[in-house]
Design an enzyme around this catalytic site. Structure first.
Site, mmCIF file in Angstrom:
data_model
loop_
_atom_site.group_PDB
_atom_site.id
_atom_site.type_symbol
_atom_site.label_atom_id
_atom_site.label_comp_id
_atom_site.label_asym_id
_atom_site.label_seq_id
_atom_site.Cartn_x
_atom_site.Cartn_y
_atom_site.Cartn_z
ATOM 1 N N PRO A 88 0.827 -1.226 0.000
ATOM 2 C CA PRO A 88 0.000 0.000 0.000
ATOM 3 C C PRO A 88 0.854 1.266 0.000
ATOM 4 C CG PRO A 88 -0.724 -1.529 1.699
ATOM 5 C CD PRO A 88 0.605 -2.039 1.193
ATOM 6 N N GLU A 115 1.951 -8.315 8.394
ATOM 7 C CA GLU A 115 1.948 -6.839 8.517
ATOM 8 C C GLU A 115 2.800 -6.193 7.433
ATOM 9 O OE1 GLU A 115 -0.720 -7.493 10.717
ATOM 10 O OE2 GLU A 115 -0.206 -5.365 10.489
ATOM 11 N N ARG A 153 -1.967 -8.445 -21.132
ATOM 12 C CA ARG A 153 -2.907 -8.180 -22.240
ATOM 13 C C ARG A 153 -2.408 -7.106 -23.189
ATOM 14 N NH1 ARG A 153 -6.155 -3.993 -21.581
ATOM 15 N NH2 ARG A 153 -7.981 -4.908 -22.601
ATOM 16 N N ASP A 168 -8.804 1.082 -24.814
ATOM 17 C CA ASP A 168 -9.279 0.778 -23.462
ATOM 18 C C ASP A 168 -9.567 2.049 -22.683
ATOM 19 O OD1 ASP A 168 -6.965 -1.902 -22.694
ATOM 20 O OD2 ASP A 168 -8.995 -1.909 -23.512
HETATM 21 C C1 4FV Z 1 -1.257 -4.127 -1.348
HETATM 22 C C2 4FV Z 1 -1.939 -3.105 -2.007
HETATM 23 C C3 4FV Z 1 -1.534 -4.628 0.007
HETATM 24 C C4 4FV Z 1 -0.277 -5.090 2.944
HETATM 25 C C5 4FV Z 1 0.166 -5.963 4.056
HETATM 26 C C6 4FV Z 1 0.034 -7.262 2.052
HETATM 27 C C7 4FV Z 1 -0.772 -6.010 1.881
HETATM 28 C C8 4FV Z 1 0.338 -7.340 3.509
HETATM 29 N N1 4FV Z 1 -0.300 -4.562 -2.160
HETATM 30 N N2 4FV Z 1 -1.378 -2.960 -3.238
HETATM 31 N N3 4FV Z 1 -2.999 -2.375 -1.576
HETATM 32 N N4 4FV Z 1 -0.604 -5.470 0.536
HETATM 33 O O1 4FV Z 1 -2.530 -4.275 0.623
HETATM 34 O O2 4FV Z 1 -0.385 -3.851 -3.308
HETATM 35 O O3 4FV Z 1 1.655 -7.701 3.653
#
Ligand code: 4FV
Length: 254
Positions: A88, A115, A153, A168
């Site tokens: 994130p 985490e 794609r 697209d």
């Molecule tokens: C995430 C996202 C995501 C966070 C903690 C995996 C998680 C756990 N990855 N975009 N949104 N990852 O939430 O790519 O480790």
């Protein structure tokens, strides 16, 4: 194109990689996806890949040693191959990023879990970080599948008709125009006549206006960066005037 994926759950990829477009892309040799189980790089007898966080707090953190060992087993340091962590905290993945990755011969995706990963993994082995959106998943695996699908794609020949990807949503900088197919009338709702006219120029003009209208209504922010012709601007002005008139009528009706 070759994509190496580092994950604690390689089995999660069987479905998406074993069906439809992604299956075809691999069978036609346009795409190779190699899955690597991070736990195979844990050296202790319990094959430990996660531990509680220093400083306390709930959940577990992925240990640096097995993860960095797994990364370096797939891409020796200094090869200049992008090693992308899904998290994130990454830059938001969008169509521009998809085109960027589609132009590369090889890259690596690292799927975190729990985490997250020990910060020293970022400092020693990660070259880029991508987020598929502002929400928290239980792992990076689904995000990796989203990225792989969006990029695969775009590979030449993967989508039957080469134009498939070019108009697209987001590829044109606008949202896509409405699509229709048989029957010509469904529950009293008819297909717009222009689409049955066979008049290509009129069809394209209608589609452009409907793409502008949908973008104006649902994602006006995209109009800031979308390449717009003079005709496009005139049509958007019409939409703006219609909206002002609508609001005026509302005010009059009180
Ligand atoms: C995430 C996202 C995501 C966070 C903690 C995996 C998680 C756990 N990855 N975009 N949104 N990852 O939430 O790519 O480790």
């Amino acid at each position: 194109m070759r994509i190496d994926v580092l994950t604690l759950f390689p089995g999660m990829f069987a479905g998406p990689l074993g069906e439809s477009m992604l299956k075809r892309a691999q069978e036609m040799g346009a795409l190779t996806v190699a899955l690597h189980d991070i736990r195979n790089h844990a050296t202790d007898k319990h094959r430990t890949v996660d531990e509680p966080p220093y400083g306390g707090g709930g959940g577990m953190v992925m240990k640096p040693e097995p993860l960095v060992a797994a990364i370096e087993a797939v891409v020796p340091p200094g090869e200049g191959i992008p090693v992308i962590l899904l998290s994130p905290q990454g830059r938001v993945f969008d169509q521009a990023a998809a085109f960027e990755l589609a132009a590369l011969p090889r890259w690596v995706l690292v799927c975190g879990h729990y985490e997250g990963v020990d910060e020293r993994v970022r400092e020693t082995a990660i070259t880029d970080e991508l987020s598929i959106g502002d929400y928290v998943l239980t792992g990076g695996e689904l995000a990796a599948m989203v990225v792989i699908d969006a990029v695969a794609r775009l590979l030449p020949g993967v989508l039957g008709d080469p134009t498939g990807a070019t108009d697209d949503s987001h590829a044109t900088g606008l949202l896509e125009y409405p699509h229709y197919t048989r029957p010509p009338v469904f529950r009293g709702l008819a297909v717009p006549d222009v689409l049955l006219s066979g008049h290509e120029a009129n069809v394209n003009a209608w589609r452009r206006r409907e793409a502008l209208r949908r973008t104006w209504e649902r994602r006006p922010d995209m109009l800031l960066n979308a390449p717009l012709s003079e005709t496009d601007r005139e049509f958007l002005l019409e939409l703006a005037e219609e909206e002002i008139d609508r609001k005026r009528r509302q005010v009059r009706r009180g």
